[in-house]
Design a protein around this motif. Structure first.
Motif, PDB file in Angstrom:
ATOM      1  N   LYS A  57      -2.361   6.447   2.128  1.00  0.00           N
ATOM      2  CA  LYS A  57      -2.180   5.026   1.787  1.00  0.00           C
ATOM      3  C   LYS A  57      -0.721   4.718   2.066  1.00  0.00           C
ATOM      4  O   LYS A  57       0.171   5.482   1.681  1.00  0.00           O
ATOM      5  CB  LYS A  57      -2.460   4.761   0.309  1.00  0.00           C
ATOM      6  CG  LYS A  57      -3.914   4.717  -0.040  1.00  0.00           C
ATOM      7  CD  LYS A  57      -4.104   4.057  -1.389  1.00  0.00           C
ATOM      8  CE  LYS A  57      -4.557   5.053  -2.401  1.00  0.00           C
ATOM      9  NZ  LYS A  57      -4.736   4.466  -3.731  1.00  0.00           N
ATOM     10  N   TYR A  58      -0.489   3.590   2.726  1.00  0.00           N
ATOM     11  CA  TYR A  58       0.874   3.274   3.128  1.00  0.00           C
ATOM     12  C   TYR A  58       1.111   1.774   3.087  1.00  0.00           C
ATOM     13  O   TYR A  58       0.238   0.975   3.414  1.00  0.00           O
ATOM     14  CB  TYR A  58       1.145   3.795   4.543  1.00  0.00           C
ATOM     15  CG  TYR A  58       2.508   3.427   5.052  1.00  0.00           C
ATOM     16  CD1 TYR A  58       3.636   4.054   4.555  1.00  0.00           C
ATOM     17  CD2 TYR A  58       2.675   2.424   5.987  1.00  0.00           C
ATOM     18  CE1 TYR A  58       4.903   3.697   4.992  1.00  0.00           C
ATOM     19  CE2 TYR A  58       3.934   2.065   6.435  1.00  0.00           C
ATOM     20  CZ  TYR A  58       5.042   2.705   5.928  1.00  0.00           C
ATOM     21  OH  TYR A  58       6.289   2.344   6.348  1.00  0.00           O
ATOM     22  N   SER A  59       2.329   1.415   2.711  1.00  0.00           N
ATOM     23  CA  SER A  59       2.780   0.026   2.741  1.00  0.00           C
ATOM     24  C   SER A  59       4.206   0.019   3.254  1.00  0.00           C
ATOM     25  O   SER A  59       5.096   0.609   2.636  1.00  0.00           O
ATOM     26  CB  SER A  59       2.722  -0.565   1.329  1.00  0.00           C
ATOM     27  OG  SER A  59       3.269  -1.859   1.331  1.00  0.00           O
ATOM     28  N   GLY A  60       4.411  -0.595   4.405  1.00  0.00           N
ATOM     29  CA  GLY A  60       5.759  -0.644   4.963  1.00  0.00           C
ATOM     30  C   GLY A  60       5.735  -0.893   6.453  1.00  0.00           C
ATOM     31  O   GLY A  60       4.773  -1.438   6.989  1.00  0.00           O
ATOM     32  N   GLU A  61       6.798  -0.472   7.106  1.00  0.00           N
ATOM     33  CA  GLU A  61       6.943  -0.691   8.544  1.00  0.00           C
ATOM     34  C   GLU A  61       5.989   0.205   9.327  1.00  0.00           C
ATOM     35  O   GLU A  61       5.852   1.391   9.029  1.00  0.00           O
ATOM     36  CB  GLU A  61       8.379  -0.433   8.980  1.00  0.00           C
ATOM     37  CG  GLU A  61       9.384  -1.380   8.359  1.00  0.00           C
ATOM     38  CD  GLU A  61       9.119  -2.836   8.732  1.00  0.00           C
ATOM     39  OE1 GLU A  61       8.826  -3.113   9.907  1.00  0.00           O
ATOM     40  OE2 GLU A  61       9.219  -3.695   7.833  1.00  0.00           O
ATOM     41  N   ILE A  62       5.356  -0.344  10.336  1.00  0.00           N
ATOM     42  CA  ILE A  62       4.361   0.398  11.115  1.00  0.00           C
ATOM     43  C   ILE A  62       4.971   1.624  11.800  1.00  0.00           C
ATOM     44  O   ILE A  62       4.315   2.662  11.923  1.00  0.00           O
ATOM     45  CB  ILE A  62       3.635  -0.516  12.126  1.00  0.00           C
ATOM     46  CG1 ILE A  62       2.400   0.202  12.669  1.00  0.00           C
ATOM     47  CG2 ILE A  62       4.573  -0.962  13.230  1.00  0.00           C
ATOM     48  CD1 ILE A  62       1.442  -0.686  13.408  1.00  0.00           C
ATOM     49  N   GLU A  63       6.218   1.533  12.202  1.00  0.00           N
ATOM     50  CA  GLU A  63       6.863   2.657  12.869  1.00  0.00           C
ATOM     51  C   GLU A  63       6.921   3.879  11.960  1.00  0.00           C
ATOM     52  O   GLU A  63       6.746   5.013  12.405  1.00  0.00           O
ATOM     53  CB  GLU A  63       8.276   2.284  13.333  1.00  0.00           C
ATOM     54  CG  GLU A  63       8.315   1.248  14.431  1.00  0.00           C
ATOM     55  CD  GLU A  63       8.207  -0.194  13.925  1.00  0.00           C
ATOM     56  OE1 GLU A  63       8.169  -0.427  12.695  1.00  0.00           O
ATOM     57  OE2 GLU A  63       8.151  -1.095  14.778  1.00  0.00           O
TER      58      GLU A  63
END
Length: 86
Positions: A57-63
């Motif tokens: 699970k991630y929230s932030g910049e795609i890079e």
């Protein structure tokens, strides 16, 4: 670009002992995620019936997500190489 992502990656090995060894090696790697990244990145790896299952699970910049997934695949490859030789 900012993203909210949920990723499930499954690797099929057909060998429960190998899957466990690979998953355990990933858990060690997952524990070393830098403190600042832990707030936005959650990685959980488990093994089941000869498969290794990793949920992200991630929230932030795609890079940053791309780099994290690349690191995960690289870690899997190393664990596969090691467990092939055992």
């Amino acid at each position: 670009m900012r993203v909210e992502a949920r990723v499930e990656m499954v690797w099929h090995y057909g060998d429960p002992k190998r899957a466990e060894a690979i998953a355990r090696s990933l858990e060690v790697d997952n524990a070393s995620i830098p403190g600042g990244l832990k707030k936005s990145l959650n990685v959980l790896t488990r093994w089941e019936n000869g498969d290794v299952i990793t949920k992200v699970k991630y929230s932030g910049e795609i890079e940053t997500l791309i780099k994290a997934l690349d690191d995960l695949v690289f870690s899997i490859k190393i664990a596969e190489d090691v467990t092939e030789k055992v």
